[in-house]
Motif scaffolding. Structure first.
Motif, PDB file in Angstrom:
ATOM      1  N   LEU A 133      35.929  35.075  39.245  1.00 50.65           N
ATOM      2  CA  LEU A 133      36.511  36.297  39.837  1.00 50.65           C
ATOM      3  C   LEU A 133      35.485  36.969  40.745  1.00 50.65           C
ATOM      4  O   LEU A 133      35.838  37.567  41.757  1.00 50.65           O
ATOM      5  CB  LEU A 133      36.961  37.275  38.746  1.00 50.65           C
ATOM      6  N   GLU A 134      34.210  36.854  40.403  1.00 52.29           N
ATOM      7  CA  GLU A 134      33.165  37.462  41.254  1.00 52.29           C
ATOM      8  C   GLU A 134      33.237  36.886  42.674  1.00 52.29           C
ATOM      9  O   GLU A 134      33.222  37.627  43.658  1.00 52.29           O
ATOM     10  CB  GLU A 134      31.785  37.204  40.657  1.00 52.29           C
ATOM     11  N   THR A 135      33.321  35.552  42.757  1.00 58.74           N
ATOM     12  CA  THR A 135      33.394  34.904  44.073  1.00 58.74           C
ATOM     13  C   THR A 135      34.628  35.375  44.835  1.00 58.74           C
ATOM     14  O   THR A 135      34.568  35.669  46.030  1.00 58.74           O
ATOM     15  CB  THR A 135      33.451  33.368  43.886  1.00 58.74           C
ATOM     16  N   ILE A 136      35.749  35.462  44.120  1.00 60.30           N
ATOM     17  CA  ILE A 136      37.007  35.825  44.797  1.00 60.30           C
ATOM     18  C   ILE A 136      36.936  37.270  45.294  1.00 60.30           C
ATOM     19  O   ILE A 136      37.321  37.564  46.429  1.00 60.30           O
ATOM     20  CB  ILE A 136      38.216  35.625  43.855  1.00 60.30           C
ATOM     21  N   ILE A 137      36.416  38.163  44.454  1.00 53.16           N
ATOM     22  CA  ILE A 137      36.329  39.582  44.868  1.00 53.16           C
ATOM     23  C   ILE A 137      35.394  39.717  46.064  1.00 53.16           C
ATOM     24  O   ILE A 137      35.691  40.436  47.024  1.00 53.16           O
ATOM     25  CB  ILE A 137      35.848  40.475  43.691  1.00 53.16           C
ATOM     26  N   GLN A 138      34.276  38.983  46.007  1.00 53.75           N
ATOM     27  CA  GLN A 138      33.336  39.065  47.146  1.00 53.75           C
ATOM     28  C   GLN A 138      33.996  38.612  48.439  1.00 53.75           C
ATOM     29  O   GLN A 138      33.755  39.158  49.495  1.00 53.75           O
ATOM     30  CB  GLN A 138      32.094  38.221  46.875  1.00 53.75           C
ATOM     31  N   ARG A 139      34.850  37.612  48.336  1.00 53.01           N
ATOM     32  CA  ARG A 139      35.499  37.092  49.543  1.00 53.01           C
ATOM     33  C   ARG A 139      36.708  37.935  49.965  1.00 53.01           C
ATOM     34  O   ARG A 139      36.842  38.297  51.123  1.00 53.01           O
ATOM     35  CB  ARG A 139      35.937  35.641  49.301  1.00 53.01           C
ATOM     36  N   ASP A 140      37.585  38.259  48.986  1.00 48.63           N
ATOM     37  CA  ASP A 140      38.872  38.865  49.352  1.00 48.63           C
ATOM     38  C   ASP A 140      38.904  40.384  49.215  1.00 48.63           C
ATOM     39  O   ASP A 140      39.868  41.022  49.600  1.00 48.63           O
ATOM     40  CB  ASP A 140      40.006  38.289  48.478  1.00 48.63           C
ATOM     41  N   GLY A 141      37.904  40.957  48.595  1.00 51.51           N
ATOM     42  CA  GLY A 141      37.870  42.421  48.450  1.00 51.51           C
ATOM     43  C   GLY A 141      38.543  42.900  47.180  1.00 51.51           C
ATOM     44  O   GLY A 141      37.899  43.402  46.291  1.00 51.51           O
ATOM     45  N   TYR A 142      39.829  42.721  47.086  1.00 51.75           N
ATOM     46  CA  TYR A 142      40.533  43.185  45.881  1.00 51.75           C
ATOM     47  C   TYR A 142      41.762  42.312  45.688  1.00 51.75           C
ATOM     48  O   TYR A 142      42.142  41.540  46.576  1.00 51.75           O
ATOM     49  CB  TYR A 142      40.936  44.670  46.000  1.00 51.75           C
ATOM     50  N   PHE A 143      42.381  42.449  44.520  1.00 50.12           N
ATOM     51  CA  PHE A 143      43.534  41.613  44.180  1.00 50.12           C
ATOM     52  C   PHE A 143      44.851  42.355  44.440  1.00 50.12           C
ATOM     53  O   PHE A 143      44.888  43.580  44.411  1.00 50.12           O
ATOM     54  CB  PHE A 143      43.489  41.261  42.678  1.00 50.12           C
ATOM     55  N   SER A 144      45.923  41.597  44.639  1.00 46.92           N
ATOM     56  CA  SER A 144      47.251  42.218  44.688  1.00 46.92           C
ATOM     57  C   SER A 144      47.589  42.699  43.279  1.00 46.92           C
ATOM     58  O   SER A 144      46.987  42.246  42.291  1.00 46.92           O
ATOM     59  CB  SER A 144      48.285  41.199  45.148  1.00 46.92           C
ATOM     60  N   ILE A 145      48.577  43.585  43.199  1.00 45.27           N
ATOM     61  CA  ILE A 145      48.985  44.079  41.871  1.00 45.27           C
ATOM     62  C   ILE A 145      49.474  42.891  41.033  1.00 45.27           C
ATOM     63  O   ILE A 145      49.109  42.746  39.872  1.00 45.27           O
ATOM     64  CB  ILE A 145      50.122  45.134  41.999  1.00 45.27           C
ATOM     65  N   GLU A 146      50.265  42.028  41.654  1.00 46.36           N
ATOM     66  CA  GLU A 146      50.849  40.904  40.924  1.00 46.36           C
ATOM     67  C   GLU A 146      49.750  40.005  40.321  1.00 46.36           C
ATOM     68  O   GLU A 146      49.800  39.639  39.144  1.00 46.36           O
ATOM     69  CB  GLU A 146      51.692  40.098  41.906  1.00 46.36           C
ATOM     70  N   ASP A 147      48.738  39.686  41.131  1.00 45.62           N
ATOM     71  CA  ASP A 147      47.661  38.830  40.626  1.00 45.62           C
ATOM     72  C   ASP A 147      46.852  39.545  39.548  1.00 45.62           C
ATOM     73  O   ASP A 147      46.382  38.929  38.587  1.00 45.62           O
ATOM     74  CB  ASP A 147      46.733  38.385  41.771  1.00 45.62           C
ATOM     75  N   THR A 148      46.679  40.864  39.732  1.00 49.99           N
ATOM     76  CA  THR A 148      45.934  41.619  38.706  1.00 49.99           C
ATOM     77  C   THR A 148      46.693  41.571  37.380  1.00 49.99           C
ATOM     78  O   THR A 148      46.087  41.378  36.316  1.00 49.99           O
ATOM     79  CB  THR A 148      45.745  43.092  39.139  1.00 49.99           C
ATOM     80  N   LEU A 149      48.011  41.728  37.445  1.00 49.90           N
ATOM     81  CA  LEU A 149      48.809  41.693  36.209  1.00 49.90           C
ATOM     82  C   LEU A 149      48.674  40.326  35.529  1.00 49.90           C
ATOM     83  O   LEU A 149      48.600  40.237  34.299  1.00 49.90           O
ATOM     84  CB  LEU A 149      50.284  41.989  36.513  1.00 49.90           C
ATOM     85  N   ASP A 150      48.603  39.285  36.356  1.00 50.98           N
ATOM     86  CA  ASP A 150      48.437  37.930  35.820  1.00 50.98           C
ATOM     87  C   ASP A 150      47.097  37.819  35.068  1.00 50.98           C
ATOM     88  O   ASP A 150      47.032  37.278  33.953  1.00 50.98           O
ATOM     89  CB  ASP A 150      48.485  36.956  37.011  1.00 50.98           C
ATOM     90  N   VAL A 151      46.035  38.362  35.673  1.00 56.29           N
ATOM     91  CA  VAL A 151      44.721  38.316  34.997  1.00 56.29           C
ATOM     92  C   VAL A 151      44.790  39.085  33.679  1.00 56.29           C
ATOM     93  O   VAL A 151      44.319  38.606  32.637  1.00 56.29           O
ATOM     94  CB  VAL A 151      43.600  38.942  35.874  1.00 56.29           C
ATOM     95  N   ILE A 152      45.396  40.286  33.724  1.00 56.55           N
ATOM     96  CA  ILE A 152      45.425  41.107  32.497  1.00 56.55           C
ATOM     97  C   ILE A 152      46.191  40.361  31.396  1.00 56.55           C
ATOM     98  O   ILE A 152      45.728  40.290  30.254  1.00 56.55           O
ATOM     99  CB  ILE A 152      46.081  42.485  32.754  1.00 56.55           C
ATOM    100  N   ALA A 153      47.348  39.802  31.759  1.00 49.46           N
ATOM    101  CA  ALA A 153      48.157  39.114  30.740  1.00 49.46           C
ATOM    102  C   ALA A 153      47.331  38.017  30.065  1.00 49.46           C
ATOM    103  O   ALA A 153      47.306  37.895  28.837  1.00 49.46           O
ATOM    104  CB  ALA A 153      49.409  38.518  31.385  1.00 49.46           C
ATOM    105  N   GLN A 154      46.607  37.246  30.879  1.00 49.22           N
ATOM    106  CA  GLN A 154      45.890  36.089  30.332  1.00 49.22           C
ATOM    107  C   GLN A 154      44.618  36.504  29.583  1.00 49.22           C
ATOM    108  O   GLN A 154      44.293  35.928  28.544  1.00 49.22           O
ATOM    109  CB  GLN A 154      45.562  35.112  31.467  1.00 49.22           C
ATOM    110  N   MET A 155      43.923  37.512  30.097  1.00 41.97           N
ATOM    111  CA  MET A 155      42.701  37.937  29.401  1.00 41.97           C
ATOM    112  C   MET A 155      43.038  38.690  28.112  1.00 41.97           C
ATOM    113  O   MET A 155      42.331  38.575  27.105  1.00 41.97           O
ATOM    114  CB  MET A 155      41.836  38.814  30.322  1.00 41.97           C
ATOM    115  N   ALA A 156      44.140  39.454  28.139  1.00 40.39           N
ATOM    116  CA  ALA A 156      44.558  40.141  26.904  1.00 40.39           C
ATOM    117  C   ALA A 156      44.936  39.086  25.864  1.00 40.39           C
ATOM    118  O   ALA A 156      44.636  39.246  24.671  1.00 40.39           O
ATOM    119  CB  ALA A 156      45.729  41.077  27.182  1.00 40.39           C
ATOM    120  N   ALA A 157      45.543  37.982  26.321  1.00 40.47           N
ATOM    121  CA  ALA A 157      45.906  36.908  25.376  1.00 40.47           C
ATOM    122  C   ALA A 157      44.642  36.284  24.784  1.00 40.47           C
ATOM    123  O   ALA A 157      44.557  36.052  23.574  1.00 40.47           O
ATOM    124  CB  ALA A 157      46.747  35.859  26.089  1.00 40.47           C
TER     125      ALA A 157
END
Ligand SMILES: Nc1ncnc2c1ncn2[C@@H]1O[C@H](COP(=O)(O)OP(=O)(O)OP(=O)(O)O)[C@@H](O)[C@H]1O
Length: 461
Positions: A97-121
């Motif tokens: 995620l560090e590499t992606i944030i450095q490149r893209d700046g920030y995530f869409s809401i949809e992608d953020t929700l995907d990360v939360i769902a999987q990390m909460a799991a």
């Protein structure tokens, strides 16, 4: 580097990372060529295999080997190869995620929700993992905290979450690098002394208090904030500066978290160079981040499972979101009472206009005549004045990041205002065009109607 044992067992396909304390390789097992693994080898020569630390490490690996979850890196085994402790694990083909944030700046809401769902799991799984059989003692100050009922990751940050692509094109987020107490001397340095990366470290860790599952929730909350805004709430420029670290500790322990929506809108503006309309973060998601970032661990979600429950209730619109307080405030603050303030505007009082100060906290700050009619559109900075030459929405200050990490400020007339905005002139001589963004420096002043406003930038935080 001697690599006889390593080389006899594996074909090294790629060096994935090589820091001061360990190297990570993508490797193919010679015994089973279908078996591609990630091999982490410490730059640490083990001269005593009976050392207590090594035994603890082996015990921890034994437990981590049992973990079996799609969002947690699979640990296969630990070996001593060429006298160095080595960990064989699943190779996750992707980017952190560090590499992606450095490149893209920030995530869409949809992608953020995907990360939360999987990390909460993932956290739900390890926070409620029942450890059977022999186990190491709960060593609260060590990096991996294992007791019968919970495994705590203890070093959640964007470097330790890899995004990989599933066959169907969807994303899989994988938590790596459980901060083993022995596997990585760097982790020992981070964790025994610092308990994880400082920008992600929960207040109770700074206080040396008991670290438990909510400490992971706090760190994940910081990661979610960063995904939504491209920046952590309390950034550090230089870890070696003791004063910065003291300030960081204070911020984690007592400073309010900068408004999530405002920070995201600034990031969107900086990237797109276009004004975002509304904040696109759902209210319940703001509440979720706030709960994760509570200073008091007892007020946070207790475990990944609680976080998960709130998350799905939010998606199902079952979370009641309280109305936000309006941002406009009539309380005037004396800037001399505040050290190291951000930029602010000072209204010079006159017969029609009250003296006021306004701290600039947003990417756009609209300025206009104070309007207390119910339902009226109010400027961010409402000037209390009887001056009818000031429009309700007269001009604005635009704030942009400069390359050094500070801010630059620009004045712009509103499209155009009826009576004009005049920068650094005696009133009514040179009017700003509506398309000009005039740069502001400390002490610059401008006129709207018969009112003079002075810009101050006393040194950004
Ligand atoms: N199982 C894995 N699969 C694929 N890549 C991995 C795996 N484990 C680690 N990596 C990658 O290897 C690199 C080095 O990882 P490592 O954990 O040693 O480094 P680090 O995170 O920089 O250090 P530290 O552990 O001290 O925080 C990172 O880019 C990481 O993403």
């Amino acid at each position: 580097m001697q690599m006889q044992e390593l080389a006899s067992r594996y074909d090294i396909l790629k060096v994935i990372g090589h820091g001061g304390f360990s190297a990570v390789f993508k490797a193919r097992s010679k015994e089973d060529p279908e078996h591609i693994v990630a091999l982490k080898q410490l730059d640490f020569v083990l001269d005593n295999k009976d050392a207590k630390e090594y035994k603890d490490f082996k015990d921890e690996v034994e437990i981590l080997k049992q973990l079996d979850h799609p969002n947690i890196v699979k640990i296969y085994n630990e070996y001593i190869l060429d006298n160095k402790p080595s960990l064989e694990m699943e190779y996750v083909d992707g980017e952190t995620l560090e590499t992606i944030i450095q490149r893209d700046g920030y995530f869409s809401i949809e992608d953020t929700l995907d990360v939360i769902a999987q990390m909460a799991a993932a956290l739900s799984y390890c926070h409620h993992y029942y450890v059977s059989g022999n186990m190491p003692q709960n060593r609260a100050s060590d990096s991996v905290i294992i007791n019968r009922n919970a495994i705590i990751h203890n070093d959640i940050n964007p470097k330790n979450i890899i995004r990989a692509k599933n066959e169907d094109g969807s994303w899989r987020y994988v938590l790596i690098d459980f901060g083993l107490s022995f596997v990585d001397p760097d982790a020992v340095r981070h964790s025994k002394k610092e308990d994880g990366m400082a920008e992600y470290k929960a207040p109770e860790k700074w206080n040396g208090e008991l670290v438990d599952t909510p400490s992971d929730i706090y760190s994940l909350g910081i990661v979610i904030y960063e995904l939504l805004t491209g920046t952590v709430p309390f950034p550090v420029k230089d870890y070696k500066q003791a004063s910065e670290m003291i300030a960081l500790e204070e911020k984690h322990k007592s400073a309010p978290v900068p408004d999530l929506c405002t920070t995201r809108m600034e990031a969107v503006y900086e990237k797109e160079q276009e004004r975002p309309g509304e904040c696109d973060i759902p209210g319940w998601l703001e509440l979720l981040v706030q709960r994760c970032l509570e200073k008091d661990p007892l007020k946070r979600f207790k475990t990944g499972r609680e976080l998960s429950r709130f998350f799905y209730n939010g998606l199902d619109e079952k979370i009641a979101v309280p109305e936000k307080e309006p941002e406009t405030s009539v309380i005037d603050i004396d800037p001399s009472a505040i050290k190291n303030t951000a930029a602010y505007l000072e209204v010079e009082p006159n017969i029609l206009t009250e003296g006021q100060h306004y701290f600039i906290q947003k990417a756009y700050t609209t300025i206009g005549r104070w309007n207390d009619m119910p339902g009226a559109v109010a400027a961010d900075f409402g000037i209390r004045t009887a001056d009818r030459f000031i429009s309700k929405n007269h001009c604005q200050i635009i704030r942009k990041r400069d390359p050094e990490g500070g801010y630059r400020y620009f004045l712009q007339d509103t499209a155009p205002s009826k009576n004009g905005t005049f920068l650094n002139t005696s009133k009514n001589s040179t009017r700003l065009s509506a398309t000009t963004e005039a740069v502001l420096k400390e002490g610059d002043y401008f006129w709207i109607g018969n009112t003079k406003i002075i810009f101050h930038q006393p040194g950004e935080m």
